[in-house]
Design a protein around this motif. Structure first.
Motif, PDB file in Angstrom:
ATOM      1  N   ARG A  38       2.702   1.389  -3.570  1.00 36.21           N
ATOM      2  CA  ARG A  38       1.804   1.275  -4.731  1.00 36.21           C
ATOM      3  C   ARG A  38       2.090   0.075  -5.621  1.00 36.21           C
ATOM      4  NH1 ARG A  38      -2.435   3.570  -5.283  1.00 36.21           N
ATOM      5  NH2 ARG A  38      -2.258   4.268  -7.411  1.00 36.21           N
ATOM      6  N   GLN A  55       0.823  -1.206   0.000  1.00 34.95           N
ATOM      7  CA  GLN A  55       0.000   0.000   0.000  1.00 34.95           C
ATOM      8  C   GLN A  55       0.862   1.263   0.000  1.00 34.95           C
ATOM      9  OE1 GLN A  55      -3.333   0.389  -0.397  1.00 34.95           O
ATOM     10  NE2 GLN A  55      -3.345  -1.814  -0.774  1.00 34.95           N
ATOM     11  N   ALA A  84      -1.194  -1.915  -5.225  1.00 38.91           N
ATOM     12  CA  ALA A  84      -2.130  -1.410  -4.219  1.00 38.91           C
ATOM     13  C   ALA A  84      -3.574  -1.516  -4.707  1.00 38.91           C
ATOM     14  CB  ALA A  84      -1.794   0.039  -3.875  1.00 38.91           C
TER      15      ALA A  84
END
Length: 102
Positions: free
Chosen positions: A43, A40, A65
């Motif tokens: 990305r 997360q 992500a």
């Protein structure tokens, strides 16, 4: 001529910056929550994990992500990788679009 030098210098600075490199993570040494948090935060991440076939080999996946990170016509698809605390830690990967899938 000056404009070309400026453009080349700007390109060299961008290409050498750490932003251009994708992060890597070995999942066997991290908890599932750590793996998901790392994905997360970055990305898109290359995940390295041991093969489940017992061959001692390593496998790689590009975890993302969400679908927005997928390039071209790809889309996000659920997958899993082994982590330190879970056999199947859920992640998202990019899968190519086909006539059968949007």
């Amino acid at each position: 001529m000056k404009a070309q030098i400026i453009v080349l210098a700007a390109f060299a600075v961008f290409a050498a910056s750490p932003v251009a490199a994708i992060q890597r993570l070995q999942t066997a040494t991290r908890s599932c929550a750590e793996v998901q948090s790392f994905v997360q935060a970055n990305r898109a991440v290359i995940l390295q994990y041991p093969s489940t076939r017992g061959s001692g080999g390593l496998l790689y996946d590009r975890a993302v992500a969400n679908s927005d990170v997928c390039l071209g016509n790809g889309f996000g698809e659920r997958s899993s990788v082994p982590s330190k605390d879970k056999r199947n830690c859920p992640i998202w990967i990019c899968a190519p679009s086909t006539d059968l899938r949007p």
